[in-house]
Design a protein around this motif. Sequence first.
Motif, PDB file in Angstrom:
ATOM      1  N   GLY A 186       0.796  -1.222   0.000  1.00  0.00           N
ATOM      2  CA  GLY A 186       0.000   0.000   0.000  1.00  0.00           C
ATOM      3  C   GLY A 186       0.825   1.266   0.000  1.00  0.00           C
ATOM      4  N   ASN A 187       1.965   1.262  -0.673  1.00  0.00           N
ATOM      5  CA  ASN A 187       2.854   2.427  -0.767  1.00  0.00           C
ATOM      6  C   ASN A 187       3.543   2.779   0.551  1.00  0.00           C
ATOM      7  OD1 ASN A 187       2.184   2.842  -3.535  1.00  0.00           O
ATOM      8  ND2 ASN A 187       0.338   3.950  -2.912  1.00  0.00           N
ATOM      9  N   TYR A 188       3.510   1.862   1.488  1.00  0.00           N
ATOM     10  CA  TYR A 188       4.184   2.080   2.764  1.00  0.00           C
ATOM     11  C   TYR A 188       5.108   0.900   3.051  1.00  0.00           C
ATOM     12  CZ  TYR A 188       0.423   5.481   3.304  1.00  0.00           C
ATOM     13  OH  TYR A 188      -0.462   6.516   3.105  1.00  0.00           O
ATOM     14  N   LYS A 189       6.160   1.176   3.817  1.00  0.00           N
ATOM     15  CA  LYS A 189       7.083   0.131   4.233  1.00  0.00           C
ATOM     16  C   LYS A 189       6.650  -0.405   5.601  1.00  0.00           C
ATOM     17  CE  LYS A 189      11.073   2.145   1.848  1.00  0.00           C
ATOM     18  NZ  LYS A 189      12.441   2.721   2.044  1.00  0.00           N
ATOM     19  N   TRP A 190       6.603  -1.734   5.716  1.00  0.00           N
ATOM     20  CA  TRP A 190       6.156  -2.380   6.949  1.00  0.00           C
ATOM     21  C   TRP A 190       7.154  -3.471   7.339  1.00  0.00           C
ATOM     22  CZ3 TRP A 190       1.461  -0.486   8.796  1.00  0.00           C
ATOM     23  CH2 TRP A 190       0.680   0.221   7.868  1.00  0.00           C
ATOM     24  N   LYS A 191       6.938  -3.998   8.513  1.00  0.00           N
ATOM     25  CA  LYS A 191       7.678  -5.204   8.894  1.00  0.00           C
ATOM     26  C   LYS A 191       6.907  -5.935   9.976  1.00  0.00           C
ATOM     27  CE  LYS A 191      10.720  -2.519  11.966  1.00  0.00           C
ATOM     28  NZ  LYS A 191      12.126  -2.111  12.207  1.00  0.00           N
ATOM     29  N   LEU A 192       7.042  -7.252   9.971  1.00  0.00           N
ATOM     30  CA  LEU A 192       6.571  -8.086  11.064  1.00  0.00           C
ATOM     31  C   LEU A 192       7.731  -8.262  12.035  1.00  0.00           C
ATOM     32  CD1 LEU A 192       4.405 -10.877   9.383  1.00  0.00           C
ATOM     33  CD2 LEU A 192       3.623  -8.919  10.732  1.00  0.00           C
ATOM     34  N   VAL A 193       7.424  -8.107  13.309  1.00  0.00           N
ATOM     35  CA  VAL A 193       8.447  -8.226  14.352  1.00  0.00           C
ATOM     36  C   VAL A 193       8.045  -9.395  15.254  1.00  0.00           C
ATOM     37  CG1 VAL A 193       9.679  -7.061  16.208  1.00  0.00           C
ATOM     38  CG2 VAL A 193       8.809  -5.735  14.255  1.00  0.00           C
ATOM     39  N   PHE A 194       8.950 -10.365  15.375  1.00  0.00           N
ATOM     40  CA  PHE A 194       8.662 -11.621  16.071  1.00  0.00           C
ATOM     41  C   PHE A 194       9.629 -11.814  17.232  1.00  0.00           C
ATOM     42  CE2 PHE A 194       9.778 -16.345  15.906  1.00  0.00           C
ATOM     43  CZ  PHE A 194       8.807 -16.698  16.826  1.00  0.00           C
ATOM     44  N   TYR A 195       9.074 -12.076  18.422  1.00  0.00           N
ATOM     45  CA  TYR A 195       9.864 -12.379  19.616  1.00  0.00           C
ATOM     46  C   TYR A 195       9.631 -13.854  19.948  1.00  0.00           C
ATOM     47  CZ  TYR A 195      10.437  -7.349  20.392  1.00  0.00           C
ATOM     48  OH  TYR A 195      10.770  -6.007  20.273  1.00  0.00           O
ATOM     49  N   PRO A 196      10.588 -14.724  19.634  1.00  0.00           N
ATOM     50  CA  PRO A 196      10.364 -16.167  19.834  1.00  0.00           C
ATOM     51  C   PRO A 196      10.229 -16.576  21.299  1.00  0.00           C
ATOM     52  CG  PRO A 196      12.635 -15.737  19.165  1.00  0.00           C
ATOM     53  CD  PRO A 196      11.885 -14.451  18.992  1.00  0.00           C
ATOM     54  N   ASN A 197      10.738 -15.748  22.199  1.00  0.00           N
ATOM     55  CA  ASN A 197      10.623 -16.080  23.624  1.00  0.00           C
ATOM     56  C   ASN A 197       9.753 -15.058  24.361  1.00  0.00           C
ATOM     57  OD1 ASN A 197      11.343 -17.936  25.724  1.00  0.00           O
ATOM     58  ND2 ASN A 197      12.678 -16.346  26.594  1.00  0.00           N
ATOM     59  N   GLY A 198       8.970 -14.301  23.599  1.00  0.00           N
ATOM     60  CA  GLY A 198       8.021 -13.373  24.203  1.00  0.00           C
ATOM     61  C   GLY A 198       8.625 -12.053  24.636  1.00  0.00           C
ATOM     62  N   LEU A 199       7.733 -11.079  24.891  1.00  0.00           N
ATOM     63  CA  LEU A 199       8.137  -9.747  25.304  1.00  0.00           C
ATOM     64  C   LEU A 199       7.283  -9.324  26.503  1.00  0.00           C
ATOM     65  CD1 LEU A 199       9.759  -7.092  24.622  1.00  0.00           C
ATOM     66  CD2 LEU A 199       7.783  -6.415  23.234  1.00  0.00           C
ATOM     67  N   LEU A 200       7.929  -8.705  27.481  1.00  0.00           N
ATOM     68  CA  LEU A 200       7.260  -8.219  28.695  1.00  0.00           C
ATOM     69  C   LEU A 200       6.436  -9.315  29.349  1.00  0.00           C
ATOM     70  CD1 LEU A 200       6.343  -4.591  27.533  1.00  0.00           C
ATOM     71  CD2 LEU A 200       8.270  -5.340  28.931  1.00  0.00           C
ATOM     72  N   GLU A 201       5.094  -9.144  29.458  1.00  0.00           N
ATOM     73  CA  GLU A 201       4.316 -10.160  30.165  1.00  0.00           C
ATOM     74  C   GLU A 201       4.293 -11.503  29.444  1.00  0.00           C
ATOM     75  OE1 GLU A 201       1.038  -7.723  28.021  1.00  0.00           O
ATOM     76  OE2 GLU A 201       3.047  -7.404  28.828  1.00  0.00           O
ATOM     77  N   SER A 253       5.226 -17.123  26.107  1.00  0.00           N
ATOM     78  CA  SER A 253       4.470 -16.963  24.865  1.00  0.00           C
ATOM     79  C   SER A 253       5.383 -16.455  23.763  1.00  0.00           C
ATOM     80  CB  SER A 253       3.323 -15.952  25.057  1.00  0.00           C
ATOM     81  OG  SER A 253       2.456 -16.326  26.100  1.00  0.00           O
ATOM     82  N   ILE A 254       4.867 -16.458  22.543  1.00  0.00           N
ATOM     83  CA  ILE A 254       5.536 -15.730  21.474  1.00  0.00           C
ATOM     84  C   ILE A 254       4.795 -14.410  21.287  1.00  0.00           C
ATOM     85  CG2 ILE A 254       6.310 -17.826  20.289  1.00  0.00           C
ATOM     86  CD1 ILE A 254       4.155 -17.170  18.127  1.00  0.00           C
ATOM     87  N   SER A 255       5.542 -13.375  20.862  1.00  0.00           N
ATOM     88  CA  SER A 255       4.967 -12.054  20.628  1.00  0.00           C
ATOM     89  C   SER A 255       5.136 -11.704  19.158  1.00  0.00           C
ATOM     90  CB  SER A 255       5.653 -10.997  21.495  1.00  0.00           C
ATOM     91  OG  SER A 255       5.599 -11.354  22.868  1.00  0.00           O
ATOM     92  N   LEU A 256       4.084 -11.094  18.567  1.00  0.00           N
ATOM     93  CA  LEU A 256       4.121 -10.745  17.153  1.00  0.00           C
ATOM     94  C   LEU A 256       3.512  -9.366  16.962  1.00  0.00           C
ATOM     95  CD1 LEU A 256       4.836 -11.804  14.283  1.00  0.00           C
ATOM     96  CD2 LEU A 256       2.459 -12.600  14.119  1.00  0.00           C
ATOM     97  N   THR A 291       1.233 -11.829  23.784  1.00  0.00           N
ATOM     98  CA  THR A 291       0.918 -13.203  24.200  1.00  0.00           C
ATOM     99  C   THR A 291       0.048 -13.863  23.138  1.00  0.00           C
ATOM    100  OG1 THR A 291      -0.977 -12.365  25.467  1.00  0.00           O
ATOM    101  CG2 THR A 291       1.086 -12.681  26.669  1.00  0.00           C
ATOM    102  N   LEU A 292       0.530 -13.884  21.908  1.00  0.00           N
ATOM    103  CA  LEU A 292      -0.284 -14.394  20.811  1.00  0.00           C
ATOM    104  C   LEU A 292      -0.533 -15.897  20.942  1.00  0.00           C
ATOM    105  CD1 LEU A 292      -1.775 -13.752  18.239  1.00  0.00           C
ATOM    106  CD2 LEU A 292       0.353 -14.045  16.969  1.00  0.00           C
ATOM    107  N   VAL A 293       0.513 -16.652  21.262  1.00  0.00           N
ATOM    108  CA  VAL A 293       0.375 -18.100  21.458  1.00  0.00           C
ATOM    109  C   VAL A 293       1.303 -18.516  22.600  1.00  0.00           C
ATOM    110  CG1 VAL A 293       0.548 -20.406  20.442  1.00  0.00           C
ATOM    111  CG2 VAL A 293      -0.048 -18.463  19.000  1.00  0.00           C
ATOM    112  N   LEU A 294       0.789 -19.348  23.503  1.00  0.00           N
ATOM    113  CA  LEU A 294       1.640 -19.893  24.549  1.00  0.00           C
ATOM    114  C   LEU A 294       2.723 -20.758  23.931  1.00  0.00           C
ATOM    115  CD1 LEU A 294      -1.044 -20.919  27.208  1.00  0.00           C
ATOM    116  CD2 LEU A 294       0.566 -19.003  27.359  1.00  0.00           C
ATOM    117  N   LEU A 295       3.933 -20.671  24.453  1.00  0.00           N
ATOM    118  CA  LEU A 295       5.036 -21.464  23.917  1.00  0.00           C
ATOM    119  C   LEU A 295       4.742 -22.960  23.991  1.00  0.00           C
ATOM    120  CD1 LEU A 295       8.165 -19.525  25.224  1.00  0.00           C
ATOM    121  CD2 LEU A 295       7.585 -19.994  22.826  1.00  0.00           C
ATOM    122  N   ALA A 296       4.123 -23.364  25.088  1.00  0.00           N
ATOM    123  CA  ALA A 296       3.800 -24.788  25.237  1.00  0.00           C
ATOM    124  C   ALA A 296       2.837 -25.231  24.144  1.00  0.00           C
ATOM    125  CB  ALA A 296       3.204 -25.038  26.621  1.00  0.00           C
ATOM    126  N   LYS A 297       1.894 -24.400  23.826  1.00  0.00           N
ATOM    127  CA  LYS A 297       0.921 -24.731  22.784  1.00  0.00           C
ATOM    128  C   LYS A 297       1.578 -24.700  21.413  1.00  0.00           C
ATOM    129  CE  LYS A 297      -3.679 -23.423  21.099  1.00  0.00           C
ATOM    130  NZ  LYS A 297      -4.829 -22.491  21.283  1.00  0.00           N
TER     131      LYS A 297
END
Length: 340
Positions: free
Chosen positions: A231-246, A251-254, A305-311
């Motif tokens: 859409g004429n803009y620059k984006w990125k997906l940012v993934f934290y495999p071991n989660g961020l903050l809470e 969990s994983i964070s996205l 907390t998109l998905v629990l790591l165990a799940k």
Amino acid sequence: MITSHDVVSRHMSFCAPIPLSDLPMKGRKAPPTHSLFKIKSFSLLSNASVEEYTSEEFEAGGYQWTLSIYPTGSKKKGAQFDASQYKFDIAEGCWTRKNDHISVYLNLMVSSSKSLPIGWEVNAIVNLFVYNFLRDEYCSYQDANVRRFHKLQTEWGIPKFMDLASFSDPSNGFLIEDTCAFGAEILVMKPPSKEEFLTMIDEPVPLSYRWKFDNFSRANQEKYESEFLAGNYKWKLVFYPNGLLEGKGNSISLFLSVDTSSISPNTKLYVHCILRVKDQIKGQHAETKFYRHFSSSNLTWGSRTLVLLAKLKDPTKGFLEGNSCIFETEFKVLGLVNSL
């Protein structure tokens, strides 16, 4: 022949909307913000033929004001005629004021206020109060109308603030041991410090991006990013495999993030977004949805907390296939917000 009754009737037929004093007062525990003063020996004040008592100056909204109390009613010239405030004096052969109400007025002190430009005006919401000792409440008509003060109109008030009979009756609580209290609260209306304009986009284009993240078990960095253009803009997906903050450690964070260099200054993107981790077996994806403004001060939004790591690591759930997971985003830029 026109009689005095005809004159009164004509004036009454051209009355303004219902005056504030005909509405019920409402009380609150909090005192007025800007001015509050007590009058002791109120009866002596009224018996001394004092037509007007004016408070010391006080500040509100960057201006100086005073509050005036008329113990037996205001006799201001040019005041709107109100037949209920007059009686016909047979001896004098004319209409005279009953003097059976207290009047309260707010005055803008032009000479003491900040420098005012030519053609100035001050718009304010004004509430005038009287204290009720028995209920321990500050009572007012809670008027929300905006009052306009200018060179030719530097005061506003309520001529029939309260009738003297009700005010003087101790059982009503306004005059106790010959003491009363009045106050004022003023909200000066000023131009907004910031203006925003939302321009919605007709038929916004659906945007999407898919990111396959391989070798999940070997991910040893705090975060990973995948850039794309949409859409004429620059984006990125940012993934934290071991989660961020809470989500850290459980969990994983996205997140979806916009590149600030692709947005014009003072512009926000109003976006509806879905972030998803795909279930590659049953299609029971884990996802989050949100509406959000993206701008230079709010670059990123998503889920910690998109998905629990165990799940995620459970092979029966389908999020990891061949040690790979798939992230997707679907979003639309619904509108542009410009600030002034």
